[in-house]
Design an enzyme around this catalytic site. Structure first.
Site, PDB file in Angstrom:
ATOM      1  N   LYS A  13       0.377  -1.052  -0.165  1.00  0.00           N
ATOM      2  CA  LYS A  13       0.100  -0.206  -0.112  1.00  0.00           C
ATOM      3  C   LYS A  13       0.601   1.478   0.139  1.00  0.00           C
ATOM      4  CE  LYS A  13      -1.651  -1.325   3.752  1.00  0.00           C
ATOM      5  NZ  LYS A  13      -1.664  -2.349   3.985  1.00  0.00           N
ATOM      6  N   ARG A 161      11.381  -1.551  10.882  1.00  0.00           N
ATOM      7  CA  ARG A 161      10.154  -1.565  11.715  1.00  0.00           C
ATOM      8  C   ARG A 161      10.654  -2.598  13.328  1.00  0.00           C
ATOM      9  NH1 ARG A 161       5.511   0.132   8.642  1.00  0.00           N
ATOM     10  NH2 ARG A 161       3.935  -1.594  10.233  1.00  0.00           N
TER      11      ARG A 161
END
Ligand code: AP5
Length: 215
Positions: A13, A161
């Protein structure tokens, strides 16, 4: 154009949004990025978000919806078009988004549903690297930076992350299936869903989407 990007973690996305942003001059509104910025700044909202993000769960609806409502209601660039990335993620968020967009008179044009296999998303998430300075996205195999650990665009440091580890990814996938996937039907009923094969290479996905919008 007012678009929602829907899809499991790692479907691409954020990558697609970055590819479409300049082409269509659209604002990219990523709730994940907004929450990580709050975490980086050590705000109360960031401290609350951290508890949920690091376990792979969802940040409570009212917190995220308020954040999105502030952005959509106060940023004057919103009227030129936007892509919502990572919002809505629950039926409640989807219903609240409809109310917000009705209030500001900017109804959605399309909801892009990115479909990718579990094998592919796992590979993408475990290999993802992000620039600490400009947010550019890389992948150690699919889209490596020229110099390891250094952003090609700004020279910033690349990091992994905290939620991109196998245990947290598994939780994020379960949460997606349980809470987010059902809203595809919500948007199907409104005639807004367009499906994309997101297993393909990033450039192919972007070019396909541009063609889709240019008719
Ligand atoms: P968020 O940041 O939104 O994470 P996510 O939905 O899990 O999605 P990702 O950012 O992991 O993946 P992506 O689909 O954007 O893939 P990307 O383009 O980076 O949310 C994080 C957390 O915040 C949530 O878990 C939750 O706790 C909280 N949160 C956020 N919004 C919330 C909300 N609305 N409500 C409640 N809580 C919320 O690509 C991944 C990798 O693959 C990259 O390395 C990239 O280079 C590579 N890649 C991408 N596309 C391709 C391709 N086509 N081919 C090859 N490689 C590719």
């Amino acid at each position: 154009m007012k678009i929602v990007l829907l899809g499991p973690p790692g479907a691409g996305k954020g990558t697609l949004a970055k590819g479409l942003k300049d082409h269509f001059n659209l604002m990219h509104i990523s709730t994940g990025d907004m929450l990580r910025e709050e975490m980086k700044n050590g705000t109360d909202l960031g401290k609350e978000a951290k508890k949920h993000i690091e376990s792979g769960g969802l940040v409570p609806d009212e917190i995220v919806t308020k954040m999105v409502e502030n952005k959509l209601s106060n940023d004057k660039n919103v009227k030129n078009g936007f892509m919502l990335d990572g919002f809505p993620r629950t039926r409640t968020q989807a219903e609240d988004l409809d109310k917000i967009l009705k209030k500001i008179n900017l109804p959605l044009d399309c909801v892009l549903s990115l479909e990718a296999s579990l094998k592919i998303v796992l590979e993408r998430l475990t290999g993802r690297r992000v620039c600490r300075a400009c947010g550019a996205l890389y992948h150690i195999k699919n889209m490596p930076s020229k110099k390891e650990g250094v952003c090609d665009k700004c020279g910033g440091e690349l990091y992994q992350r905290a939620d991109d580890n196998e245990k947290t990814i598994k939780n994020r996938m379960e949460v997606y299936t349980e809470s987010t996937e059902p809203i595809i039907d919500y948007y199907k009923k409104q005639g807004l869903i367009k499906t994309l094969d997101a297993n393909k290479e990033a450039e192919e996905v972007r070019d396909f989407t541009i063609k889709l919008f240019n008719g």
